[in-house]
Write an enzyme that holds these catalytic residues in place. Structure first.
Site, mmCIF file in Angstrom:
data_model
loop_
_atom_site.group_PDB
_atom_site.id
_atom_site.type_symbol
_atom_site.label_atom_id
_atom_site.label_comp_id
_atom_site.label_asym_id
_atom_site.label_seq_id
_atom_site.Cartn_x
_atom_site.Cartn_y
_atom_site.Cartn_z
ATOM 1 N N HIS A 62 40.848 8.978 -15.960
ATOM 2 C CA HIS A 62 41.112 10.372 -15.577
ATOM 3 C C HIS A 62 42.021 10.553 -14.360
ATOM 4 C CE1 HIS A 62 37.265 9.584 -13.282
ATOM 5 N NE2 HIS A 62 38.011 10.093 -12.335
ATOM 6 N N ASP A 78 36.702 4.758 -9.096
ATOM 7 C CA ASP A 78 37.860 5.092 -9.920
ATOM 8 C C ASP A 78 38.597 3.807 -10.286
ATOM 9 O OD1 ASP A 78 37.636 7.882 -10.118
ATOM 10 O OD2 ASP A 78 38.409 8.138 -8.095
ATOM 11 N N ASP A 123 33.645 13.012 -13.169
ATOM 12 C CA ASP A 123 34.800 13.367 -12.347
ATOM 13 C C ASP A 123 36.066 13.560 -13.164
ATOM 14 O OD1 ASP A 123 36.195 13.851 -9.956
ATOM 15 O OD2 ASP A 123 36.809 11.778 -9.778
#
EC number: 3.2.1.24
Length: 1053
Positions: free
Chosen positions: A592, A261, A387
């Site tokens: 995200h 991430d 994701d």
């Protein structure tokens, strides 16, 4: 030889489990012999710093003696260790490891290069110094270990998603040299796999018993203290695994994977080091295992070491690596050439699939694909988005026009209510574009190569019989880490074993090629892929949502005005480099876990700084473009009124006057052009002015001849009438503009989720009579305002505004919000009956049900929309517009807009403080398409610009572009990415009504050539467009997006 014994399933199974256990009987079992002789490191010293220092600077610092279990920290600091090693002479011929265990994430440096990530949570706790110590090898060496004061998933206080503990301290619990027993490792892998087969196939399966009996016999013949017994045990395992499966076996395509991430429970800057730790470990695996392929799905981002620059030269995660770890970057490129390091994804970051605008989604691919082409010599053919929290129905069209035919995710396996019916299928978008979609049936992107996961991949596959191939993504993820050698060894051993699916170490290309070959029986899913979870992310961190919408607008306006300035002025240079940097900042924030608000406070603060940078630099660029447009034009000094939308607008605008005052003026500005500001106060326009009347009971009526708005003494909307027909829009016996408060306590994912049961806690917020007052008394504009107390600690003030000639009423709202686990919405019960409501999405709109007939319907109790939603019956409807909100719902006849949440994890301060936003209500005759709801929502979001003209402002109005059909929106005007002498523009248009339509694009620019192109701005060989009287004819199908290249004649000097 002992006589065969009867075996009890459970005791036999547990016997083998204890033989390989890392916890039980390690004094005499096999696992206890994984490492042989050991010795402490010769010397350990360290220094701590709050900075993330480059290696060359770190090694020059003053290191002080350190001990195992010394504390260091706190959170987000770094501790560098100098590790001096002396390998014993007696270990010649052995494999030697540095064993290192810490609760912080580590990176080993050797000879000035990073060589191995060390993360206990990622099962990387040893570094191979040599796989065989030779006579001539050096016995003494010095390593450095850079330890970040955070774990693989941040530093949450008490739970993973809690806000980080700023005082957390860290320690190293092991630092020693040891002999690694590779033969023991191989036996452990085989025994663990045999156990997995026995458990996974169960007591009713013949092959299961064969696996268990083989494992039991291996325990019988293997004496952990006598390595000479190992080959006999190994031969038993090899005989079992050498028994092949049949031709019909399902084929699993196993790919190394490491989801990182870009920011989440750690700041952007830490991701730079996560990339290095993860990818250098992958390099080691690629080196040791030529058949191992690593699919890298997050190679992008936008931050610079130690400093987040608004216009930074380094933008991609790979460029971070190129900058800070050049040796590693060279190795990655080398393995990419070999086909082992495979970048996948195609976008700049793994963006949210719901909230970014259509144009922002295009830019994710434009920036991402161009980057892959530049860095690796080819573009991605797969869109890899494992994701994110839902997938827009326009993504298939955007993918196809960006050269992508394949899509992979797994997030819909998180659905709370309904199981998605497919793992391999064709996904058809709003316009009919189709891509081949695959969800790994193991429902994870972080597998570890266990038999249980391999069997799950086959058993759970919902497309059995339709396809015989599926993906298996293995490696620790989210916080990085990636695959381990043990995972690779497991999967290689399971290559082709009777009773199990066939396992190949494969690549995304080979997987999708196999799926395409086998695609004749695949089903098709039409429309959005809605995630039945995480629907609080449409609302959490409202300031981030507002920054996103505002900055999308600013960049749109800068690109348009700069394009027009290039066409009008030979001296003006299009600010391509600055715009690219600003776009990349915006795209970074659309990651995200950022635009969704599901990040820690540190990330949210950085995101807000990015938006401020875009606003500041964007406004500077706007002024420069406006100045170029004014250059050489006769006229008085003053203001340029600019309309950046593709239709003519007549609106009330507050114009700045000398001394800082403002005056209202009714201005008319042509489409995508400008007009001079009115020089004196105008007489009242020919249409009806706004009348404002306050009754004796305190209620207020605003009337502009188009709509009549009545507010009760507390500010609630009691009536909204379409004047021409007398049609009432508010349901009888109800009030609109009703603020409602809900308890908002999800099951776990605080910032992410709002649960269906929150609807059972609805509490209307009642205002006090007498708080409503008249603001502006009428004429050009009328308004009324009121105050509202929300709970003990929060309050709201609102101005309800109606302008002359405007078909909607605006609600300018300011909230001081200090709540915990509450959800604020505003409701409008409509005098409309319809089984479905319409919501704007990227480049179009879609319908969702207003009822809860099925589980698929009621799972969508909270949905997302962009600038508008509409509830219509035949002949009449009510639209709710907004300028920065995304969460919405229509249940029955009640339109509801989600305003503010108050989650406490992972950011305990999320949404606390002051908020400003505007929504608007538009009753309409006929369909929302014919009534102009779409341009009204655009107008609310793209206000007319009053830009100061440095010299004389043009005396006449001017329009650059217009479109003949209201169904077609000219969304974007920009300079082409490759534009010789800045003479080529890109125009992006889309069909917004859901219809087949022919239209004319008019332009006043000097066009030399017009040709259709794709979203990556590659010419369509058959796409030449003839220019007729400054017009181009275009043909659209429903929701189609089209791009064209316009080559301009250079402007005269």
């Amino acid at each position: 030889m002992a006589a065969p014994a009867l075996k009890h399933w459970r005791t036999t199974l547990e016997r083998v489990e204890k033989f390989v256990s890392p916890l039980y009987f390690t004094d005499c079992n096999l696992h206890g012999r994984l490492f042989g002789d050991s010795c402490p490191v010769a010397a350990l010293s360290s220094f701590q710093t709050p900075e993330r220092l480059p290696y060359q600077e770190a090694v020059r610092q003053e290191f002080r003696p350190a001990q195992i279990r010394d504390s260091f920290g706190p959170t987000w600091w770094t501790c560098w260790f100098r590790v001096e090693l002396t390998i014993p002479e007696a270990w010649v011929g052995q494999e030697v490891h540095l064993r290192w265990e810490s609760d912080g994430e580590g990176l080993v440096w050797r000879d000035g290069e990073p060589v191995q990530g060390l993360t206990k949570e990622g099962e990387k706790t040893s570094y191979v110094l040599t796989d065989r110590l030779e006579e001539g090898d050096p016995r003494s060496l010095t390593l450095y270990v850079e330890v970040a004061c955070n774990g693989l998933l941040g530093a949450g206080k008490g739970s993973m998603i809690a806000a980080p503990d700023p005082e957390k301290m860290f320690q190293v619990s092991r630092a020693e040299l040891a002999v690694f027993r590779r033969d023991v490792h191989r036996l452990l892998v085989d025994l663990e796999l045999l156990l997995g087969i026995a458990k996974g196939l169960g007591e009713d399966n013949q092959r299961s018993f064969q696996a268990l009996y083989t494992a039991n016999q291996m325990v019988n013949v293997c004496d952990p203290a006598q390595p000479e017994t190992f080959p006999v045990a190994q031969a038993l395992a090899s005989r079992f695994f050498g028994q092949r499966g049949g031709e019909s076996q399902h084929t699993i395509h196993a790919m190394g994977h490491c989801h990182i991430d870009t920011a989440w429970l750690w700041p952007f800057k830490e991701t730079v080091r996560k990339c290095a730790r993860s990818w250098v470990s992958a390099v080691q695996l690629m080196e040791q295992n030529p058949e191992f392929i690593f699919a890298c799905s997050q190679v992008r981002g936008t931050a610079v070491w130690g400093h987040l620059s608004p216009v930074g030269p380094r933008a991609q995660q790979l460029e971070w690596v190129k900058s800070h770890y050049p040796g590693l970057h060279a190795r990655l490129q080398e393995f990419a050439c070999r086909g082992q390091f495979v970048p996948v994804g195609g976008t700049w970051v793994e963006m949210d699939g719901n909230l970014p605008s259509g144009e922002a989604m295009v830019r994710q691919f434009l920036q991402g694909q161009n980057f892959f082409l530049q860095e690796f010599g080819k573009m991605c053919s797969e869109f890899w988005l494992p994701d994110t929290f839902g997938y827009s129905a326009q993504l298939p069209q955007i993918m196809r026009s960006c050269g992508i035919r394949h899509f992979l995710t797994q997030k819909l396996s998180w659905n709370l209510v309904n199981s998605f019916p497919h793992h391999t299928f064709f996904w058809e978008g709003l316009d009919g574009s189709r891509v081949l979609a695959h969800f790994p049936p193991g429902d994870s992107y972080g597998m570890q190569g266990s038999v249980e996961e391999v069997l799950k991949t086959v058993v759970k596959n919902r497309d059995k019989g339709r396809t015989n191939h599926s993906a298996f993504l293995f490696g620790f993820g989210d916080g990085g880490g990636g695959p381990t050698q043990t995972m690779v060894d497991r999967l290689k051993r399971l290559h082709n074993t009777d009773g199990l699916p066939r396992v190949q170490l494969s690549s995304p290309g080979r997987l999708f090629s196999a799926l395409e070959t086998d695609s004749g029986q695949l089903c098709t899913w039409v429309g959005e892929l809605f995630l039945e979870l995480h629907n609080g992310t449409y609302t959490t961190h409202a300031q981030i949502k507002k920054g996103n919408r505002e900055c999308e607008r600013i960049l749109h306006d800068v690109e348009l005005l700069s394009s027009l300035a290039v066409a009008r002025s030979a001296q003006f240079l299009y600010p391509a480099a600055q715009l690219q940097d600003l776009w990349r900042l915006l795209l970074l924030n659309q990651f995200h876990d950022v635009v969704t608000g599901s990040c820690i406070e540190l990330v949210a603060e950085e995101a807000m700084c990015h938006y401020e940078d875009i606003r500041a630099h964007g406004n500077t660029l706007l002024s420069a473009a406006a100045a170029a447009l004014c250059a050489g034009e006769p006229g008085p000094e003053g203001l340029l009124i600019v309309n950046t939308l593709p239709w003519k607008r007549t609106e009330v605008l507050a114009l700045p006057r000398p001394g800082g005052a403002h005056s209202l003026a009714l201005v008319t500005v042509p489409s995508m052009g400008y007009a001079p500001a009115p020089t004196s106060l105008q007489p009242l326009p020919p249409q009806q002015p706004v009348f404002v009347v306050q009754e004796a009971d305190g209620s207020v009526t605003l009337d502009n001849g188009i709509i009549r708005v009545t507010l009760d003494p507390t500010g609630c909307l009691t009536s909204l009438v379409l004047v021409a027909s007398g049609r009432e829009a508010i349901a009888e016996g109800t009030v609109g503009n009703q603020f409602v408060l809900f308890d908002d306590v999800p099951l776990y994912w605080d910032a992410w989720d709002v649960m269906d049961y929150h609807l059972e806690t609805r509490k209307p917020v009642r205002g006090q009579a007498g708080t409503l007052a008249v603001g502006i008394e009428g004429g050009m504009r009328g308004s009324a305002w009121f105050l509202l107390q929300i709970g003990a600690n929060s309050r709201l003030s609102q101005e309800v505004v109606l302008d002359v000639g405007c078909p909607y009423v605006r609600f300018h709202t300011e909230v001081h919000w200090h709540e915990a686990h509450k959800f604020l919405k505003v409701e409008f019960p409509a005098r409309v009956r319809s089984p479905q409501a319409t919501y704007e999405v990227q480049f179009g709109h879609l319908q969702r049900p207003t009822h809860h007939n099925t589980s698929w319907d009621w799972a969508r109790f909270e949905v997302w929309a962009h600038r508008w939603m509409d509830l219509s019956e035949h002949g009449f409807g009510l639209a709710l517009l907004n300028d920065c909100k995304y969460g919405a719902s229509v249940r029955g006849n009640v339109l509801s807009l989600s305003l503010l949440r108050a989650p406490k994890a992972p950011d305990a301060t999320a949404d606390m403080g002051r908020h400003e936003f505007t929504y608007a209500l538009m009753p309409h005759k006929g369909s929302f398409q014919d009534a102009g709801v779409i341009p009204a929502a655009y107008s609310l979001n793209f206000p007319l610009l009053a830009l100061p003209a440095p010299g004389p402002a043009p005396a006449a109005a001017w329009s650059a572009f217009s479109v003949s059909s209201p169904a077609v929106v000219l969304e974007t005007v920009k300079q082409a990415e490759t534009s010789p002498q800045g003479s080529t523009l890109v125009l992006r248009l889309y069909e917004a009504h859901g219809s087949h339509v022919d239209c004319w694009l008019h332009t006043s620019l000097p066009v030399q050539e017009a040709v259709l192109c794709d979203l990556l701005e590659r010419r369509d060989p058959a796409g030449h467009l003839p220019l007729q009287d400054d017009r181009l004819k275009l043909t659209f199908s429903p929701f189609q997006v089209q791009s064209l290249l316009l080559v301009l004649q250079p402007p005269p000097n």
